[in-house]
Each structure stands twice: as C-alpha cells, then as structure tokens.
Design a protein around this motif. Structure first.
Motif, PDB file in Angstrom:
ATOM      1  N   SER A  16       4.476  47.834  43.807  1.00 43.96           N
ATOM      2  CA  SER A  16       5.034  47.240  42.594  1.00 43.96           C
ATOM      3  C   SER A  16       4.015  46.268  42.013  1.00 43.96           C
ATOM      4  CB  SER A  16       6.338  46.519  42.897  1.00 43.96           C
ATOM      5  OG  SER A  16       6.100  45.473  43.823  1.00 43.96           O
ATOM      6  N   THR A  48       3.167  43.075  39.217  1.00 45.56           N
ATOM      7  CA  THR A  48       3.601  42.001  38.331  1.00 45.56           C
ATOM      8  C   THR A  48       2.366  41.459  37.629  1.00 45.56           C
ATOM      9  OG1 THR A  48       3.389  40.422  40.160  1.00 45.56           O
ATOM     10  CG2 THR A  48       5.585  41.299  39.693  1.00 45.56           C
ATOM     11  N   GLU A  83       7.116  47.841  30.560  1.00 46.20           N
ATOM     12  CA  GLU A  83       7.969  46.670  30.578  1.00 46.20           C
ATOM     13  C   GLU A  83       8.461  46.380  29.156  1.00 46.20           C
ATOM     14  OE1 GLU A  83       6.622  43.754  34.059  1.00 46.20           O
ATOM     15  OE2 GLU A  83       5.003  44.147  32.634  1.00 46.20           O
ATOM     16  N   PRO A 118       9.998  48.832  35.124  1.00 45.58           N
ATOM     17  CA  PRO A 118       9.088  47.994  35.921  1.00 45.58           C
ATOM     18  C   PRO A 118       7.966  48.860  36.485  1.00 45.58           C
ATOM     19  CG  PRO A 118      11.376  47.611  36.546  1.00 45.58           C
ATOM     20  CD  PRO A 118      11.367  48.811  35.657  1.00 45.58           C
TER      21      PRO A 118
END
Lengths: 289, 879
Positions: free
Chosen positions: A42, A44, A109, A113
């Motif tokens: 994942s 970010t 986004e 995600p």
C-alpha cells in the motif's frame, strides 16, 4: 567564479523548495518499504496544496531490471484529465479500470487507494544471490489540482523507487516521526500556538528502532552489518529555517515564525529518508498569535 | 601632411667625439607626432678650401640650417652661425646644397625637417678640403684651454645615462655630445653664470643654471625626463620575419593599458578577433568555437596544462617577465600540434637590460616582484627572477559577511631565467611553476547537501613546475640547430570530506629540436621533432563503485572504491616545415608548406596517429597590402581520462580531427594603423563523445562519433602604441555547431557567440596621466529552455524536462565598458605607477546563465560581475 556566488547573484529571487506555496508531492511511502514477490504493497503520499484542493492523484507502477527505467504511456494518463468517475456507468468504470490496470494503474485517490500486488515472478530471472538485492520498481504519482489544467506545469509529477527483493533484512520505513517544539512534544495533529516573529527549536523524534542495522553482501561475497544514515528535509509555508536539510544525528532546526503572516494557521513538515527507499514524515500544524 | 617640422636635430661639434646632430628648438609637444627615424647623411660633399683662407692659415666652422624634404633632398640651406670668414660660409653653403640624406620619419611616415649642421674647415685634415676636422691625436699636446665644466646626463626615473645627446653652454655657444656613459666635457668656459641646455627629441627640454668657478672644474649632473616611458622590450605588432599566416602579437605596453585585464597578457586575447567571451570575465580561451582544452598554451614553446590561477583572473606567468604573447587563432604551422583549436605562444624575456631593474606590483588580488639584469665582469650573464602570491584568502573574510563558511583560494607562481649572452650560441634556462589551492568548509553541524559522504572540507589543488633549456647553435651560415629540452611535474587533487579523493601526478619530458637550413633567402627547410613523454601515477577513492553509475540506482548500496594505477605514454611528433619565397623580392610571396605526424601511444591502452599536411600563403601585393590564406589538417589525441580503463581493456579511440581553412587581407594605413579581415571555416570530425550504447563497464565509455563545424569572419583595425594613442576595433561574426551522433540534431556550441565587438583605446594625457577604455558587446550564450520538473522522491530533487531543443534559445546580449586610469610619478631614482582598473563602469544586465527554481517553473538570470574598482601600483627601480 567565486565572486558572484559570494556577492550574491539573484538566487534568492526564486521560490525555494522548502517553501510550500503550491501543489507539491513531498514524500511517498510504500508499506512494506521493501516487499517480496507476492506481497501486497500500500502507498501513501505527503501531498500538500495550500491554495487549491487536490482533485485526484493517480498512481502507476512498473518494474525494470536495468538502467533504462520504465515509462508509462502518457496517453493513458491524458485520458484521466477532466474525467469524473461519478458520471460513468459501472461497466464503463470497470472497462476503464481494466485498461488502466494493464498500463500499470494501481490507484486513483480519493476513489481507489493505491495498492499493488507484487507479481510472484518478479525475481524469477535472477539467481539466488541476485535475489537478495532484487530489482527496483518505479511508482509514478500525478497530483491533479481541482482547477482547470492549462498545461503539465499545473500538475505535480513525482516518482519513487520501490526495491523488490528477498533480502534477509528488508528495509522498513523509519517512522513514526515525532516533532518537538523547544523540547515539548504534542499529540499528532495538535495545532500548536506560536508567537509571531519568534525562533523555536524544532526537533525530530524517532523510535529507537527507526535507524536500522542491516546486512549487506559485498561484491566479493562478504557480509557486512551496516547502519542507516537518514537525513531530514524541512518544509514550511512562511518564516524561515536556519537549515532546510539536516543529517542524522543533527535532528534540530531553528524555525523563525513570520512576523507578519498572511495565514494565521499554517503547517511545518519534516520528511525522513533512510536512503534505502524508506520514508516517513510528520506535520506540525501551527497557529500564529 | 604634417607641417614642416623644426626639430632639435643638429650635429654637435664634439671636441673629443665624432660629430652628431646638434639641437634646435623643440616642437610644441601636443601638436606633433614624435620622430621615429632621424635623417641620415648618405652623401657628403667636400667643399674646396678657399685659397685666401688657406694661404692665411685660417680655420673655421660654419653653422648651417639645412631643410630636408620627405624624399631626403635638400631644399634650403642657410647660414645659422657664420664662421666669420665669408668664403667659408659660401663654400659650405654650396657643398651642403648637394648633400644627400635619408628622410626623417614620424609615426605617419616621411616628413620634412630642418637640421643644424656644422661644416668645418681644418687645415690639418689629410688631403681633403672642407673635411670634417679630425680629432686631435690623443697624445698631442693640448693647445686649448683645460676642461673646467663637465658632467653626466641621466634619464629621470631609470637613472639611465644617455649617450650621443648634445649639450650646450649658453650664452657661450659651446657644444658637446655625451659619450657612451652619458658624460660630457667643456673646455675654457668663462667663469661666471651660464646655462646648460639640453634639447633632444623625445625628452623634455632641460635648462640648468651653473656657476663656473675660475681654476676649478665644475661638475654637474643633469636629469632629463623622457616624454614617453614604456616597457623596454616591445614585441613588434606584426613581425616581418614571421611566416605564420595569422599571428596577432601584442606588445607589453598595450597589455598593461587594457582595462579589466589586471595587466594580464592572456586575458587581453579575449578582446581580439576569434576569441569568445568567457563567463564572469574569466579568461578561459574559447577560440573559433573550440573547447578550452582544444587550444594549446605554450611558454617558450613548451605546452603547459593550465594557464590561469583559480578564478581565471590571473595567468600563471608574471607579466613582468614576458616579452610578448602571440595569439594564433588558427591556420598555424606544423611546429604546433596536438591541438585542433588555437595556440597561445607566450615568450619570456630574451633581452636583459644593461642596468638592473627591480619592479614591484600590487593589486587587489596579489602582489609580486621582479629583478632582472646583467651580471658578471663582461655582463655576459642575463638573470631574471619573478614571483607572485595572492592574498584574496585574507581579504575574503573582510569583504564577506561571516556565515561560518570558510573559502580560501590561494595561489603563487615563480619564474627564474638565466641566459648566456656572451657568444654566437644562444643558451638559456628557464625554471617556472605555480600552485593553486582552494579550501572550502562549512561550519560544524551544518550539512553540505544530503550525501553523508560529501560532508566535511572540500579542497582542490593543482600545480605545475618546469625546467626549460634552450640552445641555439649556428653550424654555419645556412644551418642552425635549435634544441629545447624540458622537464617537469604536474599535479592535481580533489578531496571532499574523508571519502572522496582524486589525486594525480604527472612527470613529463619534452624535447623540441629543429635543424633550420636556409641555403638562400628564397628557401628554408626545417625538420623538427616535438617529443613528449610522461608517466602519470594516480589514485582515486570514492564512496561508491563507478559501476553503480551504470545502474543509476540511487538506492543501491555503495561500496567504497579505490584504484591506483600508473599511466605512461609518449609521442614523437616529427614534422617538416618549409618556407618558399619564389619571387625576386623574398617578402613578396611566402609559401609555408609543412607536414606533421602526430602519434600518441599509451602502451596497453591506446595508440593513435594522425597526419597533418598544412599550407600557408602570404602574398604582399604591395608594401602595405597583403593577402593570406591557409588550409590544413589538425589532430588532437584523446585526453588521458578518455583512454583509461581500469580493466586494461584496449581503448578503440581515434584522434579528433579538424580541417581548417582561412583566407584574409591585411592593409597598412600609414606607419601605425593596420587593418585585417579574415574568413575562416573549420570542420571537425571524430570528436570524442559519450558512448550512447553504454550499458555496463564492459562497454566502451567513449566513441568518435561527434562532428562539428565553425565558420565566420574576423576583422580588426588597430593603431600601434606609438605616440599618445593606441587601440583597436575588433569584430567577429561566427557560428559554431556540434552534432554528437549521426542520428542526432545539430546544436549550437555552448559558447557560440554570433557577434563579438570589442573597442579598446588608450591615450596619454599631460602630466603622465594615461586613460584607457574597453567596450564590449557580445551575443548571449545559447541556453536550453525548461518549464517542467518531475520530482524524484528518493533523491529529493526535480529532474528537468526541456520544452525546446538543446541550446535552442539565447541569453540576452552582454555589453560593458571598463576603464583604467594611470598616473606615473617619475622621481630621480625610481618610478611609481598608480592605477585604478575600473571593471564594468557601465554595463548591461549581462546574464551569464539562467538559474531555475527547484521545480523548473521559474527562472532568473545570474548576472555577470558588477562594477569592481581595482586599485594597484607598480614601482620600478633601476641601478
């Protein structure tokens, strides 16, 4: 050639990288920081935009094994401009998503995600020793502001490398990151009140295990234990730092708040890079009084 | 046409010395150009001795005023001082009207003059009537009065005795001429007050009162001031004996007076045609579109690797020890090789003054001194020493605000020369060297970038030392051997923190030898050898393996890398040069064919060669008009780093090649004004560029796929530094392009400057003031436009993306005016030159390059140097 640099030569007229006054992608973190084939990763990002909200952020990934890198077909990203997914039918969405996935899309986004499943055969072409070093994937990030996009300059384009390996001591992101103000710690997200035109000492605090020891096998086959040497990059909206890059163990900077701020509420950010692809950050919201 | 000139050119009647021109009233200083050549008596006519005077045993001297026109013919003769015997006067007039002279010349050419001539009638002359009286035998009894007034005539400032200068005693009307040591003597001067008068071209008039005492010898020292003090040795603007097609020589007097150059001869070249302006006023040589490393700089024929100290403001040779600088932008002969650009040939002094000379110079960058002179009983040893040391490292902390950062640039240079002046052979030894150091460090705790390996002090150093021996031996009237061996050491290092280290030393031996054979004035043949060999140990330590450059992965782990090795190489470079003058007038047509073989061998790595046939032509259409042209091949071996491989794999690189052609026209206008127009074309091939298919360390690093072309027009109109004025207007129109690979586009060379206009002028004012100015206009350098950056998150920087082709735009043009003011103070025993060099008194914005912000969305210009006043002084002593 020293003279013009010493006497001053106009560089301060330009906006500086540590001044946040436009849409910026300051950092990208993969979790895990160094995945193995088959892992689910994942992502970010620290994307800031003080003036205009971010409408959408696209994520693409590709894997390369040589110095040539990889490029994502720009026609694919062009198709996304001005696109409002809410206006598409479910079938249209599914077809578009399948096309984009084939091109490497791993996220949009705020709708999807960014998530990437590392292909199981990523390291199959390498021998056992080479697998320990692995290969490098590239993640491409495009942040699109919520305004009319005139040209590519209105977008923020960034890319990050993600090492994929079977390392015995895979890298971890050096977080979580804390920030103290004159020695005082505050809970994450707390807006700290600071006086205008004053100087404060900001210091990064890291967990004890943030700076890792890891094993490296040299070209001669010798195993070495090495320690990470992270560095910190500081950002603000107004005011100044005495330094904008600090190298561990120098974790402090002197932050001087603006005497006449245009914004009463601002932020300060610091990004930690461990030089092995690992990244972490924190934001200090402030109110100037 | 200048008016008739009345000069103090009169033969003085030396009582113990041969006759020479006698003084006459001096001209108005500010109106008349100086005489550069005196009239010479080439046809003397004997006057018949008047019978009555001969019978009476009468002797006498007639003073004549003779007017000579610009052809040397006598146009008027009159008696300026009667002998008292009319017959003598008449006979002298008749004879003088038939005299023949060569004409006098000033800076504009032949001019009419009036001289004074003493015609003597002496009965003791052998058999010649009206002859110039002979000096009485040395052992003959002195029949005249004893010497009672004597002295010495000395030049102010230099204390140099002046020979062959007439001195008069007024009102007695006595005359004497100074001897070789500047001494003069008078006999029988009447006691009492008198005036000693000296009137001589180029010097201020002197009138010194003197009191002659009876029965005593009065001694006097006369000081006379030169109207034009200049450097003693001046290289001619265009050497008549040179065979180079395009050679632009600069005199030291011009060099000293060009503003903004800090008196540095190499930097003056940037104001001449064919030389591009280098950024920030530094003196890097970009000649006819060539990279700086493509041009060779020579000191007395020996090539040196660096020509500038740190910053590029001062060259590494003290100008006080230089005799001149020859600038060869292209089309040069085969004695220069291993370059495809231009050549700068710096010559050190070959003349040593009779009187020892000491100079000391100080400016804002450095200080230094020089001592030069002749030594030994017979003055057969010429010796010169010079040295300089910078102090900018001491000034910077004063000039710059204290940030904790330390920057210390420092340099020194030295030169020593010995020459044997005693025989037919020429022998000299020159030892010179220089060293530059730069130290930069950040305060403790502050980061220098984000790379842990680059923290700490940064230092760089380079140095060069040479011993050069020159021996020229005439074997016979047609054959001369010239040998020039040189030995030396070059060193360089770059150190960053404790993990980066690059160090290299280089021991060199170079031998230039020529056998000049000139059987007639129409032909000469010179076989020569330009041998260069050396051994170069080096050591490199890096915090990463260079193989990681190939992978370009900043996240890859680094391993310290060290390599130490020694390269050695050699090249003989034989050449054969000829000079053919096929016409009856040997200077009318000069052909200079030649061929040079350039071989470079670095055993085990690379061996390359090139053959350079060249031809130059100079054709004098008239005494003032010349056409010229050249065509030739030039080869340049690979640089050492281009031919090195750590794995000792052979390097398949060829020498870079350039085909150059020029055609030009030279025109002299008068004696001091010259014009020159030259067209040039240069096609380069086999340029060494990065291998586009480089993928790993197994692949070659470089290939010879690059090509280039440069063409243009160069023009200069120049006024020699004679009289009060000097200067030139220089203009270059050119274009220089490159193409790195066959399938890539042509692009403009980084320092391609379409228009380069330079105007330099200097003028001598009264009271020893001199002013000079330099104006320059130059097209802006090419630049690549960027408008977008992509952020590399791991390395925390933006990679630029260009919106146009490489070097597809230009910076705004450059223009600036600099000035210099000199004031020369002349004292009896020394001189002091005070000056202020005003760099960029007025100037444009003059961007040197564009600076983008971090993400390439904004840009600004980095401007060139602002107004910088540079005071300085130079003191000169002679003894």
């Amino acid at each position: 050639m020293l003279l013009p640099l010493i006497l001053g030569c106009g560089a301060t007229q330009l906006s500086q990288s540590w001044q946040i006054d436009r849409l910026r992608v300051l950092a990208v973190a993969a979790e895990p920081a160094e995945p193995r084939p088959g892992d689910v990763v994942s992502f970010t990002s620290l994307t800031v935009s003080p003036a205009v909200p971010v409408a959408m952020t696209t994520w693409f990934v590709c894997v390369f094994e040589d110095a040539a890198g990889c490029a994502i077909d720009p026609s694919v990203t062009e198709d996304l401009e001005g696109l409002d997914p809410s206006e598409l039918s479910a079938e249209e969405l599914a077809a578009l998503y399948a096309e984009l996935q084939a091109a490497g899309l791993i996220g949009v986004e705020p709708f999807l995600p960014p998530t990437w499943v590392v292909p199981a055969d990523t390291l199959d072409a390498l021998d056992a020793t080479a697998r320990l070093e692995g290969v490098t994937a590239t993640v491409s990030v495009t942040a699109i502001p919520d305004q009319e996009v005139v040209d590519e300059g209105d977008l923020e384009l960034a890319f990050k490398r993600v090492p994929v390996s079977e390392a015995t001591t895979p890298n971890r992101n050096p977080g979580p990151v804390g920030l103290t103000v004159d020695g005082l710690a505050f809970p994450a997200g707390t807006r700290v009140a600071l006086e205008r035109g004053q100087t404060y000492t900001l210091a990064v605090s890291l967990p004890d295990d943030a700076i890792e020891d890891y094993t490296y096998v040299t070209q001669d086959g010798v195993s070495e234990t090495r320690t990470e040497e992270p560095y910190f990059t500081w950002y603000l909206q107004e005011g100044s730092f005495d330094e904008t890059d600090t190298l561990y163990p120098y974790v402090e900077v002197q932050y001087t708040t603006p005497a006449s701020p245009t914004l009463e509420e601002q932020s300060v950010w610091v990004v930690v890079r461990d030089r092995r692809g690992g990244m972490a950050w924190t934001e200090l919201p402030i109110r100037l009084r | 046409m200048t008016p008739a000139l009345l000069y103090a050119l009169a033969p003085a009647w030396a009582q113990e010395a041969p006759p020479s021109p006698a003084p006459a009233p001096a001209p108005a200083e500010d109106e008349l150009p100086p005489i550069v050549k005196m009239p010479e008596l080439i046809g003397f006519v004997d006057a018949p001795y008047p019978p009555e005077a001969k019978a009476a045993g009468v002797e006498g001297t007639v003073g004549l005023a003779i007017t000579i026109d610009e052809t040397g013919a006598v146009t008027e003769v009159r008696v300026s001082r009667s002998s008292g015997v009319p017959a003598f006067d008449e006979a002298a007039l008749a004879a003088a009207r038939q005299f023949g002279f060569t004409p006098a010349e000033d800076t504009n050419g032949p001019v009419p003059v009036e001289i004074e001539f003493n015609y003597g009638f002496v009965l003791d002359a052998s058999s010649r009537e009206g002859a110039v009286p002979e000096a009485p035998p040395a052992d003959a009894p002195v029949a005249e009065a004893p010497v009672n007034l004597e002295g010495v005539l000395v030049e102010m400032g230099t204390r140099r005795p002046l020979a062959n200068v007439p001195v008069r005693v007024e009102p007695a009307g006595l005359e004497a001429t100074t001897d070789a040591e500047g001494r003069f003597r008078f006999r029988g001067v009447a006691p009492g007050s008198a005036n000693l008068v000296v009137v001589y071209p180029g010097y201020d008039r002197v009138e010194e009162p003197v009191e002659v005492v009876a029965a005593e010898v009065t001694e006097v020292k006369l000081w006379v001031r030169n109207q034009s003090y200049g450097d003693g040795v001046v290289v001619g603007v265009y050497r008549k004996d040179t065979v180079e097609v395009t050679r632009r020589a600069i005199s030291m007097e011009e060099i000293r007076r060009v503003p903004g150059t800090f008196g540095d001869p190499i930097r003056v070249i940037q104001s001449l045609p064919g030389a591009a302006r280098s950024p920030f006023g530094t003196g890097f040589l970009v000649i006819r579109g060539s990279n700086p490393e493509d041009s060779g700089v020579y000191v007395d024929g020996i090539r040196i690797p660096y020509i500038y100290h740190l910053g590029g403001f001062e060259s590494v040779i003290n100008p006080d020890l230089l005799a001149g600088v020859d600038y060869l932008p292209g089309g040069y002969g085969v004695s220069y090789g291993r370059t495809t650009g231009g050549a700068i040939d710096v010559t050190t002094v070959t003349e040593f003054p009779d009187r020892k000379k000491v100079t000391w110079s100080t400016d804002i960058l450095d200080s230094g001194g020089m001592v030069i002179g002749r030594f030994g009983k017979k003055q057969q040893h010429g010796v010169g020493f010079a040295a300089r040391r910078s102090y900018i490292d001491a000034l910077l902390p004063i000039l710059v605000r204290d940030t904790g950062f330390v920057v210390k640039p420092r340099w020194y240079d030295y030169q020593a020369k010995y020459a044997w002046l005693g025989g037919e052979d020429t022998f000299s030894v020159m030892v010179f060297g220089f060293r530059d150091d730069l130290l930069a460090s950040a305060p403790e705790g502050s980061s220098q970038g984000t790379d842990a390996s680059t923290q700490g002090d940064f230092s760089t150093n380079y140095e060069t030392h040479r011993v050069v021996v020159r021996w020229e031996h005439p074997i016979d009237d047609t054959l001369e051997l010239r040998v020039l061996p040189a030995f030396g050491f070059d060193g360089a290092s770059i150190l960053v923190g404790d993990q980066w280290r690059i160090e290299q030393g280089q021991w060199l031996a170079e031998v230039r030898a020529e056998l000049g054979w000139e059987p007639s004035e129409h032909f000469s043949l010179t076989p020569g050898l330009d041998f260069l060999g050396g051994v170069s140990p080096f050591s490199i330590a890096l915090p990463f393996d260079p193989a990681q450059f190939a992978e370009t992965d900043p996240l890859a782990e680094r391993e310290p890398y060290t390599v130490s090795d020694t390269q050695w190489g050699w090249g003989p470079d034989p050449y054969l040069a000829a000079t053919i003058r096929p016409l009856a007038n040997p200077d009318a047509l000069i052909l200079t064919p030649g061929v040079r073989y350039t071989l470079v061998s670095i055993p085990g790595e690379v061996t390359t060669s090139g053959l350079d046939p060249r031809l130059g032509v100079r054709w004098a259409l008239s005494e003032k008009t010349r056409l010229k042209g050249s065509v030739g091949l030039y080869h340049q071996p690979p640089q050492p780093f281009e031919s090195y491989r750590a794995d000792d794999a052979p390097v398949d690189l060829l020498q870079e090649e350039s085909l150059s052609a020029t055609v030009g026209w030279e025109q002299d206008v008068g004696a001091a004004i010259h014009g020159e127009l030259e067209l040039f074309y240069k096609a380069s091939s086999k340029l060494i560029v990065g291998n586009p298919e480089f993928d790993s360390l197994d692949d070659p690093f470089f290939t010879n796929e690059g090509v280039g072309r440069a063409y243009g027009l160069e023009m200069i109109v120049r006024h020699d530094p004679v009289g009060k004025l000097f200067g030139w207007i220089s203009y270059t129109l050119s274009r220089s392009e490159r193409r790195d690979y066959p399938d890539s586009d042509w692009y403009l060379f980084e320092l391609d400057q379409t228009h380069i206009l330079s105007v330099v002028a200097g003028y001598k004012l009264p009271y020893d003031f001199e002013v000079s100015a330099k104006g320059q206009y130059v097209t802006g350098n090419p630049t690549t436009p960027y408008s977008l950056g992509v952020y590399d998150v791991d390395q925390d920087y933006y990679e630029p993306f260009s919106t146009g082709a490489y070097n597809s735009e230009r910076l705004p043009p450059y223009w600036a005016v600099s000035a210099r003011i000199d004031k020369l103070f002349t004292f009896r025993t020394w001189q002091l030159d005070l000056y202020v060099d005003l760099l960029n008194v007025i100037h444009g914005e003059n961007p040197e390059f564009e600076l983008y912000n971090y993400d390439y969305t904004e840009k600004t210009y980095i401007s060139g140097l602002p107004f910088i006043p540079g005071p300085g002084f130079e003191a000169k002593f002679e003894f």
